[in-house]
Design a protein around this motif. Sequence first.
Motif, PDB file in Angstrom:
ATOM      1  N   VAL A   1     -31.732  -0.874  -4.245  1.00 50.53           N
ATOM      2  CA  VAL A   1     -32.435   0.182  -4.972  1.00 50.53           C
ATOM      3  C   VAL A   1     -33.931  -0.113  -5.046  1.00 50.53           C
ATOM      4  CG1 VAL A   1     -32.663   1.305  -7.232  1.00 50.53           C
ATOM      5  CG2 VAL A   1     -30.410   0.933  -6.251  1.00 50.53           C
ATOM      6  N   ALA A   2     -34.304  -1.383  -5.189  1.00 51.41           N
ATOM      7  CA  ALA A   2     -35.724  -1.747  -5.265  1.00 51.41           C
ATOM      8  C   ALA A   2     -36.479  -1.346  -4.000  1.00 51.41           C
ATOM      9  CB  ALA A   2     -35.870  -3.249  -5.512  1.00 51.41           C
ATOM     10  N   GLY A   3     -35.862  -1.507  -2.854  1.00 51.11           N
ATOM     11  CA  GLY A   3     -36.513  -1.107  -1.605  1.00 51.11           C
ATOM     12  C   GLY A   3     -36.810   0.385  -1.569  1.00 51.11           C
ATOM     13  N   GLY A   4     -35.842   1.188  -1.950  1.00 54.02           N
ATOM     14  CA  GLY A   4     -36.049   2.635  -1.987  1.00 54.02           C
ATOM     15  C   GLY A   4     -37.078   3.040  -3.023  1.00 54.02           C
ATOM     16  N   THR A   5     -37.054   2.391  -4.171  1.00 50.58           N
ATOM     17  CA  THR A   5     -38.024   2.683  -5.230  1.00 50.58           C
ATOM     18  C   THR A   5     -39.445   2.377  -4.766  1.00 50.58           C
ATOM     19  OG1 THR A   5     -36.403   2.263  -6.965  1.00 50.58           O
ATOM     20  CG2 THR A   5     -38.704   2.091  -7.587  1.00 50.58           C
ATOM     21  N   TYR A   6     -39.625   1.261  -4.098  1.00 52.40           N
ATOM     22  CA  TYR A   6     -40.954   0.902  -3.595  1.00 52.40           C
ATOM     23  C   TYR A   6     -41.472   1.951  -2.617  1.00 52.40           C
ATOM     24  CZ  TYR A   6     -44.759  -1.295  -1.143  1.00 52.40           C
ATOM     25  OH  TYR A   6     -45.981  -1.541  -0.578  1.00 52.40           O
ATOM     26  N   LEU A   7     -40.648   2.335  -1.675  1.00 54.06           N
ATOM     27  CA  LEU A   7     -41.082   3.310  -0.667  1.00 54.06           C
ATOM     28  C   LEU A   7     -41.440   4.653  -1.296  1.00 54.06           C
ATOM     29  CD1 LEU A   7     -38.596   2.501   2.222  1.00 54.06           C
ATOM     30  CD2 LEU A   7     -41.052   2.020   2.153  1.00 54.06           C
TER      31      LEU A   7
END
Length: 104
Positions: free
Chosen positions: A85-91
């Motif tokens: 989820v952190a990867g998607g949130t960053y993008l």
Amino acid sequence: MLVEHAGWRPLLANVLGWLIAFSVSFSGHHRWTFRSHGAPLWRSALRFFAISAGGFSINEVVYALLLHWSGLRYDLVLGGVLVAVAGGTYLLSRHWAFKRNPAR
């Protein structure tokens, strides 16, 4: 800590964790990660809240499903879900919440 020491259920402890993480994450992104974004604070905050709430919703649903179906330890499941989820949130934060204003 809330699960191990206070006896909270993992999904409930996850809600408190998200609330704390939202404030820390927005502050850090606004001040450091995307510091030269040029977007108004209120707009970035609302957009980031939408991204964070959506990410948390996905996190909570996937976490609940994996807790129920995988048989893995709650902390390992949570770690995997949080990384994804952190990867998607960053993008989404980079390309929408803190998107620079176009030159006028």
